[in-house]
Design a protein around this motif. Structure first.
Motif, short mmCIF file in Angstrom:
data_model
loop_
_atom_site.label_atom_id
_atom_site.label_comp_id
_atom_site.label_asym_id
_atom_site.label_seq_id
_atom_site.Cartn_x
_atom_site.Cartn_y
_atom_site.Cartn_z
N ASP A 53 34.29 61.40 70.10
CA ASP A 53 34.33 60.11 70.53
C ASP A 53 34.79 59.17 69.24
N TRP A 54 34.03 59.43 68.10
CA TRP A 54 34.06 58.59 67.14
C TRP A 54 35.72 58.54 66.58
N GLN A 55 36.52 59.48 66.66
CA GLN A 55 37.75 59.50 66.22
C GLN A 55 38.52 58.44 67.01
N LEU A 56 38.29 58.04 68.16
CA LEU A 56 38.94 56.80 68.96
C LEU A 56 38.88 55.71 67.97
N ASP A 57 37.94 55.45 67.43
CA ASP A 57 37.52 54.12 66.55
C ASP A 57 38.11 54.32 65.23
N ALA A 58 38.70 55.27 64.91
CA ALA A 58 39.13 55.31 63.50
C ALA A 58 40.36 54.54 63.11
N CYS A 97 40.80 54.03 54.72
CA CYS A 97 39.26 54.42 55.05
C CYS A 97 38.09 53.32 54.48
N SER A 98 38.41 52.71 53.62
CA SER A 98 37.32 51.67 53.25
C SER A 98 37.07 50.74 54.21
N GLY A 99 37.82 50.21 55.04
CA GLY A 99 37.66 49.44 56.01
C GLY A 99 37.52 49.85 57.36
N CYS A 100 37.16 51.15 57.54
CA CYS A 100 37.08 51.70 58.90
C CYS A 100 35.56 51.84 59.40
N ASP A 101 35.33 51.54 60.68
CA ASP A 101 34.15 51.53 61.17
C ASP A 101 33.40 52.54 61.53
N VAL A 102 34.34 53.96 61.41
CA VAL A 102 33.64 55.25 61.60
C VAL A 102 33.85 56.18 60.19
N LEU A 103 33.75 55.62 59.18
CA LEU A 103 33.61 56.13 57.80
C LEU A 103 32.72 57.29 57.62
N ASP A 104 31.27 56.74 58.03
CA ASP A 104 30.37 57.68 57.74
C ASP A 104 30.31 58.88 58.85
N GLN A 105 30.76 58.72 60.09
CA GLN A 105 31.23 59.79 60.76
C GLN A 105 32.06 60.84 60.45
N CYS A 106 33.20 60.03 60.00
CA CYS A 106 34.29 60.97 59.54
C CYS A 106 33.93 61.61 58.11
N ARG A 107 33.20 61.15 57.32
CA ARG A 107 32.67 61.88 56.05
C ARG A 107 31.69 62.86 56.48
N THR A 108 30.91 62.56 57.36
CA THR A 108 30.04 63.66 57.80
C THR A 108 30.45 64.90 58.62
N TRP A 109 31.50 64.81 59.18
CA TRP A 109 32.51 65.67 60.06
C TRP A 109 32.76 66.35 58.91
N ALA A 110 33.44 65.79 57.80
CA ALA A 110 34.34 66.61 56.81
C ALA A 110 33.57 67.39 56.09
N LEU A 111 32.21 66.97 55.78
CA LEU A 111 31.31 67.89 54.90
C LEU A 111 30.77 68.92 55.76
#
Length: 101
Positions: free
Chosen positions: A19-24, A56-70
């Protein structure tokens, strides 16, 4: 962003998981900004990565995206404002920290 699911978890599709990707912020941006080609020059890659990180710097789901990738060892593209090399260094750093404890 068009996720590459080669290392995605083997779980049933659960809306909350994705779901977080919808807000990316990158949803309306072409994947070419986040994923380069083998033919691109160093200068082009650096410019593309800078542009992706700016998005990415202005993205509301930056942390979720980074966590996913890691967590799922994404080895290509910009995820959560990090390049593949930056994520590799971060995973190494996290492993060193875990070994110390």
């Amino acid at each position: 962003m068009n996720p590459r699911l080669s290392r995605a978890p083997e779980v049933s599709p659960v809306v909350e998981f994705w779901d977080w990707q919808l807000d990316a912020r990158c949803r309306s941006t072409g994947s070419q900004t986040f994923f380069g080609t083998e033919e691109e020059t160093r200068r082009t890659r650096m410019r593309r990565e800078r542009d992706a990180k700016l998005i990415c710097s202005g993205c509301d789901v930056l942390d979720q995206c980074r966590t996913w990738a890691l967590q799922f060892d994404e080895s290509h593209g910009i995820w959560g404002g990090m390049t593949a090399n930056e994520r590799q260094r971060e995973r190494s750093r996290q492993r060193r920290v875990q070994v110390q404890y």
